[in-house]
Design a protein around this motif. Structure first.
Motif, PDB file in Angstrom:
ATOM      1  N   THR A  16       0.837  -1.202   0.000  1.00  0.00           N
ATOM      2  CA  THR A  16       0.000   0.000   0.000  1.00  0.00           C
ATOM      3  C   THR A  16       0.870   1.250   0.000  1.00  0.00           C
ATOM      4  OG1 THR A  16      -1.757  -1.152   1.183  1.00  0.00           O
ATOM      5  CG2 THR A  16      -1.773   1.255   1.297  1.00  0.00           C
ATOM      6  N   VAL A  17       1.838   1.296   0.896  1.00  0.00           N
ATOM      7  CA  VAL A  17       2.712   2.458   1.003  1.00  0.00           C
ATOM      8  C   VAL A  17       3.627   2.547  -0.224  1.00  0.00           C
ATOM      9  CG1 VAL A  17       4.638   3.436   2.324  1.00  0.00           C
ATOM     10  CG2 VAL A  17       2.577   2.633   3.501  1.00  0.00           C
ATOM     11  N   GLY A  18       4.115   1.411  -0.697  1.00  0.00           N
ATOM     12  CA  GLY A  18       4.991   1.407  -1.874  1.00  0.00           C
ATOM     13  C   GLY A  18       4.318   2.002  -3.099  1.00  0.00           C
ATOM     14  N   ALA A  22       5.553   5.448  -4.764  1.00  0.00           N
ATOM     15  CA  ALA A  22       5.940   5.465  -6.182  1.00  0.00           C
ATOM     16  C   ALA A  22       5.197   6.582  -6.919  1.00  0.00           C
ATOM     17  CB  ALA A  22       5.658   4.114  -6.831  1.00  0.00           C
ATOM     18  N   ALA A  23       3.902   6.719  -6.643  1.00  0.00           N
ATOM     19  CA  ALA A  23       3.118   7.783  -7.283  1.00  0.00           C
ATOM     20  C   ALA A  23       3.650   9.153  -6.876  1.00  0.00           C
ATOM     21  CB  ALA A  23       1.643   7.644  -6.910  1.00  0.00           C
ATOM     22  N   LEU A  24       3.942   9.336  -5.595  1.00  0.00           N
ATOM     23  CA  LEU A  24       4.444  10.609  -5.094  1.00  0.00           C
ATOM     24  C   LEU A  24       5.801  10.966  -5.704  1.00  0.00           C
ATOM     25  CD1 LEU A  24       4.147  12.956  -2.984  1.00  0.00           C
ATOM     26  CD2 LEU A  24       5.450  11.496  -1.419  1.00  0.00           C
ATOM     27  N   LEU A 156      -2.296   2.425  10.035  1.00  0.00           N
ATOM     28  CA  LEU A 156      -2.520   2.613   8.596  1.00  0.00           C
ATOM     29  C   LEU A 156      -3.961   2.256   8.269  1.00  0.00           C
ATOM     30  CD1 LEU A 156       0.611   1.125   6.749  1.00  0.00           C
ATOM     31  CD2 LEU A 156      -0.088   3.492   6.895  1.00  0.00           C
ATOM     32  N   VAL A 157      -4.872   2.735   9.082  1.00  0.00           N
ATOM     33  CA  VAL A 157      -6.273   2.370   8.913  1.00  0.00           C
ATOM     34  C   VAL A 157      -6.972   3.309   7.930  1.00  0.00           C
ATOM     35  CG1 VAL A 157      -8.475   2.019  10.095  1.00  0.00           C
ATOM     36  CG2 VAL A 157      -6.336   1.335  11.204  1.00  0.00           C
ATOM     37  N   ILE A 166       3.331   7.715   3.972  1.00  0.00           N
ATOM     38  CA  ILE A 166       4.004   7.909   2.685  1.00  0.00           C
ATOM     39  C   ILE A 166       4.852   9.176   2.722  1.00  0.00           C
ATOM     40  CG2 ILE A 166       3.611   8.472   0.236  1.00  0.00           C
ATOM     41  CD1 ILE A 166       1.104   6.565   0.464  1.00  0.00           C
ATOM     42  N   ASP A 167       4.280  10.272   3.195  1.00  0.00           N
ATOM     43  CA  ASP A 167       5.024  11.533   3.285  1.00  0.00           C
ATOM     44  C   ASP A 167       6.219  11.403   4.232  1.00  0.00           C
ATOM     45  OD1 ASP A 167       3.240  12.699   1.521  1.00  0.00           O
ATOM     46  OD2 ASP A 167       2.076  13.718   3.093  1.00  0.00           O
ATOM     47  N   GLY A 168       6.031  10.704   5.343  1.00  0.00           N
ATOM     48  CA  GLY A 168       7.110  10.521   6.317  1.00  0.00           C
ATOM     49  C   GLY A 168       8.272   9.722   5.737  1.00  0.00           C
TER      50      GLY A 168
END
Length: 180
Positions: A16-18, A22-24, A156-157, A166-168
């Protein structure tokens, strides 16, 4: 050229975070398990069943070496990938590694809520999951701790919590590059 590898225990949110990271960052995203399934046209549980764990880990290593040569990519690994052969060394030599870390209780909650079938924990209650995860994680954590960046994630709910994570991680990657 950018390669980022996300490692950590199952259910921590690597995929999910990956994807969001990647998009960011404007990079491609590869989930190593999906990459393997696509290449072999079999599910991970079927590859385990047909080849045994040792055979599967050989397949996984070959796939990891292959994707470690891709450029401008974020790779989310399976929970066990860093713990076999010299896979952490391969990832650390190829790019930046990020260990997504969470408490055992949080992992148990995430795994209980997950819709993904995970053969290692199938049928376990939360009460059975906690000691299982604790023992399993303590055996794997020495490999995870070889990552260049360790990022603790507690929740991560909600979408907001995912975006904060993601930002972190993106900020820690920037800081790592700056210090390096």
């Amino acid at each position: 050229m950018e390669r980022i590898f996300i490692v950590g225990y199952m259910g921590v949110g690597k995929s999910t975070v990956g994807r969001g990271l990647a998009a960011l960052m404007g990079l491609s995203f590869i989930d190593l398990d999906q990459f393997i399934q696509s290449k072999y046209h079999k599910s991970i549980p079927d590859l385990f069943k047909d080849n045994g764990e040792e055979g599967f880990r050989t397949i996984e290593r070959k796939a990891l070496i292959e994707v470690s040569e891709f450029e401008d990519v974020i790779v989310s690994t399976g929970g066990g990938a860093p713990c076999f052969y010299d896979n952490m060394t391969v990832m650390n030599n190829a790019g930046t590694t990020v260990y997504m870390k969470a408490d055992v209780e949080e992992l148990a909650d995430r795994l209980q809520a997950s819709k993904t079938v995970r053969p290692l924990i199938a049928g376990k209650t939360r009460e059975e999951l906690i000691p299982f995860i604790s023992a399993h994680l303590s055996a794997r954590e020495r490999f995870y701790n070889e990552a260049k960046i360790i990022y603790y994630t507690d929740r991560l709910v909600t979408k907001q919590q995912v975006h904060i994570t993601i930002d972190g991680i993106a900020q820690q990657i920037k800081n790592y590059r700056y210090v390096k």
